[in-house]
Design a protein around this motif. Structure first.
Motif, short mmCIF file in Angstrom:
data_model
loop_
_atom_site.label_atom_id
_atom_site.label_comp_id
_atom_site.label_asym_id
_atom_site.label_seq_id
_atom_site.Cartn_x
_atom_site.Cartn_y
_atom_site.Cartn_z
N ASN A 185 15.32 31.11 53.37
CA ASN A 185 16.11 32.00 54.21
C ASN A 185 16.37 33.33 53.50
OD1 ASN A 185 17.32 30.37 56.75
ND2 ASN A 185 17.09 28.98 55.01
N VAL A 218 22.90 26.46 57.76
CA VAL A 218 21.78 25.93 56.99
C VAL A 218 22.26 24.74 56.17
CG1 VAL A 218 19.98 26.46 55.30
CG2 VAL A 218 20.82 28.26 56.83
N ARG A 225 18.07 24.20 59.84
CA ARG A 225 18.71 25.49 60.11
C ARG A 225 18.90 25.62 61.61
NH1 ARG A 225 17.48 30.98 61.38
NH2 ARG A 225 18.46 32.51 59.99
#
Length: 407
Positions: free
Chosen positions: A103, A70, A61
Motif C-alpha cells: 500500500n 488494511v 484491504r
C-alpha cells in the motif's frame, strides 16, 4: 487539501477493551474531523487471545465507512506468555511491513503516520519510510511495555536493558511523542528524551456511557440472584492485575450474604482464578466473559461497585483503560494505586474513587465494608466520578492536540 493520517497498531479497532478499543474510537474521531484515515492493524483477538467470530486473519484491504482498512496476519497464541506474546508482535511487525509495501501509494501520500505503542519496535518501518517520503511520525505510547516487563519480572534484566537501548534509539527519531498520563510522560522523559511529550489522555463516550437507574440485566445475564449487590471486575485477567486479592477478599466477606463478586474477562490467569475459587469452595464468586459494547453501560450501572485492580509494580508504566468508562457512568469504584503515581494523584485530588494500597487483601476487604456501611459516601463518590469525567474525559478535549500536529 485534505490531510491524510495513517493509524498503525498491533491492536484491532474492534476489540472490546484496552488499546484496541481506543484505536477504534480515535479512528472514527479523526474521520469526523474531516481527515482521510487509513488504518493498518490485524484481526481482533484481545483480550480473549482468539480471533473474534466473523473476522478472518489473512491480509486484506477494504474501504469501510470511508476509512481504508488494511489487515495483516498475526500469530495468536492460545496461552500468551511473555515469549509467545513477543513472537506474536514480531509476526505482525513482519506481515504489516509487507502490507505497508503493498500500500505504498497510501503511505507516501500521508501527512502524519500515527504509531500506537506497544509494541515499542513497531515504529521502525514508518521511520524508514518517513525519510523517503518526508511525512511526520508520531508515537503514541499507551503502555511502557519494557518498563512494565522489568518491574513485573516478566523478562530477564539483561534483555530488558538491551530492549531499552533499542527503544530509546527509536523514540529519539520520532517527530512527535505522546502518552496518556503525567506519570508515563515523566518516565518517558527520564529515558533521555529531550523533545516535548504531548499528553493525549484516554477518554470516554460521555453520551453513551452515563449514569442510569440500575437494571437487573447484569444479574440475569450471569444467573445471579437479583437481591445481590454485585462487586464487578471487568477487563484483562493477566499478570499486571494481581486478581488473587479479589478472590481472597471474597473469601473473607463470605458472611456478607448480600454481596456477590463478578469477574469478567479473559487472560492467562483466568484458569488460575478458577482453581482458587474451587479450592476455597467459594459460592459468592462468578467468572464470566466481557459483555458486548452495546451492553457496557448496563453492566456498569448494574453493579454495586467496580474494582480497578493492578499490582504495585509498574503502576506508572500503564493505566487501566477500564477506568474512564467507570467514571463516566458515575460508578463507585475501588482503585489500587500507590502514592506518587498519576492514578493516585488524580483520584485522591478529585475524590472520584476510593483509592487503596495495591496487593492488600485487608485494604480491599475494609474498603468494600466501608461502602456497605456508608451509603452517603457512596452517593458522593458517584457524583464526583461523573463530574470529573465530564470535565476531563470528552474525546474532543483529549484528542485535540493531534489536530495541532497535523495542521
Amino acid at each position: 487539501m485534505e490531510k491524510r493520517v495513517i493509524v498503525y497498531s498491533y491492536y484491532s479497532p474492534e476489540e472490546l477493551t484496552g488499546i484496541g478499543k481506543y484505536n477504534g474510537e480515535m479512528i472514527e474521531w479523526l474521520k469526523g474531523q474531516g481527515l482521510n484515515v487509513t488504518s493498518f492493524s490485524n484481526a481482533p483477538f484481545y483480550p480473549h487471545w482468539r480471533k473474534y467470530e466473523g473476522y478472518s486473519n489473512p491480509w486484506y484491504r477494504k474501504v469501510k465507512n470511508h476509512i481504508i482498512d488494511v489487515r495483516s496476519w498475526v500469530y495468536i497464541p492460545e496461552s500468551p506468555g511473555a515469549l509467545k506474546k513477543i513472537i506474536s508482535e514480531v509476526s505482525f511487525f513482519v506481515s504489516s511491513g509487507v502490507a505497508l509495501l503493498l500500500n505504498l501509494r497510501s503511505v507516501r501520500r500521508c501527512d502524519l503516520f500515527l504509531v500506537i505503542n506497544p509494541p515499542f519496535f513497531l515504529g521502525l518501518i514508518p521511520l524508514i519510510f518517513s525519510k523517503l517520503f518526508r511525512f511526520k511520525v508520531q508515537f503514541h505510547i499507551q503502555d511502557l511495555q519494557i518498563d512494565a516487563a522489568r518491574e513485573l519480572g516478566l523478562l530477564p534484566s539483561w534483555l530488558c536493558s538491551f530492549l531499552e537501548s533499542v527503544e530509546l534509539f527509536i523514540l529519539k527519531r520520532a517527530d512527535f511523542l505522546s502518552t496518556i498520563s503525567e506519570g508515563m510522560k515523566r518516565k518517558i522523559e527520564q529515558k533521555g528524551i529531550t523533545k516535548d511529550v504531548i499528553l493525549l489522555p484516554n477518554w470516554s463516550d460521555l453520551r453513551t456511557i452515563k449514569p442510569e437507574p440500575p437494571s437487573r440485566w447484569l444479574h440475569n445475564a450471569f444467573g445471579i440472584e437479583e437481591s445481590k449487590k454485585l462487586i464487578v471486575y471487568s477487563g484483562n485477567i493477566g499478570e499486571k492485575q494481581g486478581l488473587e486479592i479479589v478472590i481472597e477478599a471474597a473469601r473473607i466477606l463470605q458472611k456478607e450474604a448480600t454481596l456477590h463478586f463478578l469477574v469478567l474477562g479473559e487472560g492467562l490467569y483466568k484458569k488460575v482464578l478458577m482453581r482458587k475459587i474451587e479450592e476455597c469452595g467459594l459460592e459468592n464468586v462468578t467468572l464470566g466473559n466481557l459483555v458486548a459494547k452495546e451492553k457496557l453501560n448496563e453492566m456498569l450501572n448494574g453493579s454495586f461497585l467496580q474494582l480497578v485492580i493492578q499490582k504495585s509494580e509498574g503502576a506508572d508504566s500503564f493505566l487501566p483503560s477500564k477506568l474512564t468508562n467507570i467514571l463516566a457512568a458515575g460508578c463507585i469504584s475501588i482503585v489500587t494505586a500507590n502514592p506518587g503515581t498519576s492514578l493516585h494523584d488524580i483520584l485522591t485530588k478529585s475524590s472520584a474513587a476510593i483509592v487503596i494500597e495495591p496487593d492488600s487483601v485487608r485494604a480491599l476487604s475494609e474498603a468494600i465494608g466501608n461502602v456497605l456501611s456508608k451509603p452517603e459516601m457512596a452517593t458522593e463518590v458517584r457524583v464526583k466520578a461523573r463530574n470529573w469525567a465530564e470535565a476531563n474525559l470528552a474525546i474532543d478535549q483529549c484528542l485535540s492536540p493531534i489536530l495541532k500536529i497535523i495542521t
